[in-house]
Design an enzyme around this catalytic site. Structure first.
Site, PDB file in Angstrom:
ATOM      1  N   SER A 119     -13.172  16.478  20.983  1.00 60.91           N
ATOM      2  CA  SER A 119     -12.224  17.602  20.987  1.00 60.91           C
ATOM      3  C   SER A 119     -12.729  18.778  21.809  1.00 60.91           C
ATOM      4  CB  SER A 119     -11.984  18.111  19.566  1.00 60.91           C
ATOM      5  OG  SER A 119     -11.469  17.109  18.750  1.00 60.91           O
TER       6      SER A 119
HETATM    7  N1  SAH Z   1     -15.554  13.628  16.147  1.00 59.28           N
HETATM    8  C1  SAH Z   1     -15.730  12.925  17.399  1.00 59.28           C
HETATM    9  C2  SAH Z   1     -14.445  12.730  18.178  1.00 59.28           C
HETATM   10  C3  SAH Z   1     -13.545  11.831  17.494  1.00 59.28           C
HETATM   11  S1  SAH Z   1     -12.262  11.068  18.424  1.00 59.28           S
HETATM   12  C4  SAH Z   1     -16.767  13.574  18.277  1.00 59.28           C
HETATM   13  O1  SAH Z   1     -17.292  14.634  17.926  1.00 59.28           O
HETATM   14  O2  SAH Z   1     -17.067  13.013  19.330  1.00 59.28           O
HETATM   15  C5  SAH Z   1     -11.582  10.198  17.042  1.00 59.28           C
HETATM   16  C6  SAH Z   1     -12.397   9.019  16.598  1.00 59.28           C
HETATM   17  O3  SAH Z   1     -11.793   8.503  15.424  1.00 59.28           O
HETATM   18  C7  SAH Z   1     -12.401   7.882  17.612  1.00 59.28           C
HETATM   19  O4  SAH Z   1     -13.719   7.553  17.924  1.00 59.28           O
HETATM   20  C8  SAH Z   1     -11.703   6.744  16.871  1.00 59.28           C
HETATM   21  O5  SAH Z   1     -12.203   5.471  17.177  1.00 59.28           O
HETATM   22  C9  SAH Z   1     -11.965   7.106  15.428  1.00 59.28           C
HETATM   23  N2  SAH Z   1     -11.070   6.512  14.439  1.00 59.28           N
HETATM   24  C10 SAH Z   1      -9.747   6.257  14.540  1.00 59.28           C
HETATM   25  N3  SAH Z   1      -9.289   5.691  13.408  1.00 59.28           N
HETATM   26  C11 SAH Z   1     -10.354   5.597  12.560  1.00 59.28           C
HETATM   27  C12 SAH Z   1     -10.529   5.102  11.239  1.00 59.28           C
HETATM   28  N4  SAH Z   1      -9.522   4.577  10.524  1.00 59.28           N
HETATM   29  N5  SAH Z   1     -11.759   5.158  10.696  1.00 59.28           N
HETATM   30  C13 SAH Z   1     -12.807   5.675  11.389  1.00 59.28           C
HETATM   31  N6  SAH Z   1     -12.705   6.146  12.648  1.00 59.28           N
HETATM   32  C14 SAH Z   1     -11.495   6.113  13.227  1.00 59.28           C
END
Ligand code: SAH
Length: 216
Positions: A63
């Site tokens: 983000s």
């Molecule tokens: N917080 C992260 C950015 C997250 S992007 C950072 O600091 O880099 C959102 C993430 O959520 C992605 O990697 C995606 O694969 C994950 N995601 C999506 N659905 C999910 C689920 N059900 N359980 C765990 N992770 C999930």
């Protein structure tokens, strides 16, 4: 031109974050300290402190710093807090949370990202982050309840599992809406268990995919 991390991060904090309401000193100190450039690919390093999202592979993104600041600030994290993060991604947000709390449990569904996050976090000494591979829409019942929960992917609603794993007196931030545009919600569970929701801003996250999220 030589990359000057200090100058970049100071510009971000003074020009982009503080004027837009990210003013909590502990949150700003964590944003100053954690090296965002270590969580992204080398070729994007000179863009690490721009106020925009960046790709982290597998079609996922980290983000923009303003949103990270806003979500982190809204949780009012205490150094004794136990935190659950859903969506480890690069591990950057987990590192920010780890700077502010006692322990962070972070769940990611994509194995390659989870493994990379593990390297990113542990090589920088974030030993109070526990990295778990799985579907975070079900939360992580083994270590529940949590003082704070942060969901960093967009959900069609607030998963029941997450709501029930939040402590009374706890807070959760979660983007709720359609697959393409969401409302960043702050959910507060009072000591008597009553739920209060408020909206922080409009936002756009990658989808939360899983049992209590979107279909793959
Ligand atoms: N917080 C992260 C950015 C997250 S992007 C950072 O600091 O880099 C959102 C993430 O959520 C992605 O990697 C995606 O694969 C994950 N995601 C999506 N659905 C999910 C689920 N059900 N359980 C765990 N992770 C999930």
């Amino acid at each position: 031109m030589k990359y000057d991390r200090e100058k970049e991060v100071e510009f971000l904090i003074e020009r982009e974050l503080k004027p837009n309401g990210i003013t909590d000193e502990r949150v700003l100190a964590a944003l100053y300290k954690v090296k965002r450039e270590k969580f992204i690919t080398e070729s994007l390093r000179d863009r690490a402190y721009g106020n925009y999202p960046l790709p982290i592979g597998e079609g996922q993104t980290i983000s923009q710093p303003y949103i990270i600041g806003l979500m982190t600030q809204a949780l009012e994290i205490k150094s004794s807090d136990k935190i659950l993060e859903i969506g480890t991604g690069s591990g950057y947000q987990a590192a920010i949370l780890a700077e502010l709390s006692s322990v962070v449990y972070t769940v990611e569904r994509i194995e390659t990202l989870s493994l990379k996050a593990r390297t990113n976090l542990y090589s920088q000494g974030y030993n109070n982050v526990i990295i778990i591979l799985g579907d975070g829409t079900a939360g992580l019942s083994e270590y529940a309840p949590y003082d704070k929960i942060m969901v960093t992917a967009a959900s069609p609603g607030i998963p029941d599992s997450l709501m029930s794993q939040l402590k009374n007196g706890g807070k959760m931030v979660i983007p709720v809406g359609s697959r393409f545009v969401q409302d960043l919600q702050l959910v507060e569970k009072a000591l008597n268990g009553r739920i209060y929701k408020s909206s922080l801003c409009g936002c756009r996250f990658v989808p939360l995919i899983g049992k209590e999220g979107w279909d793959d």
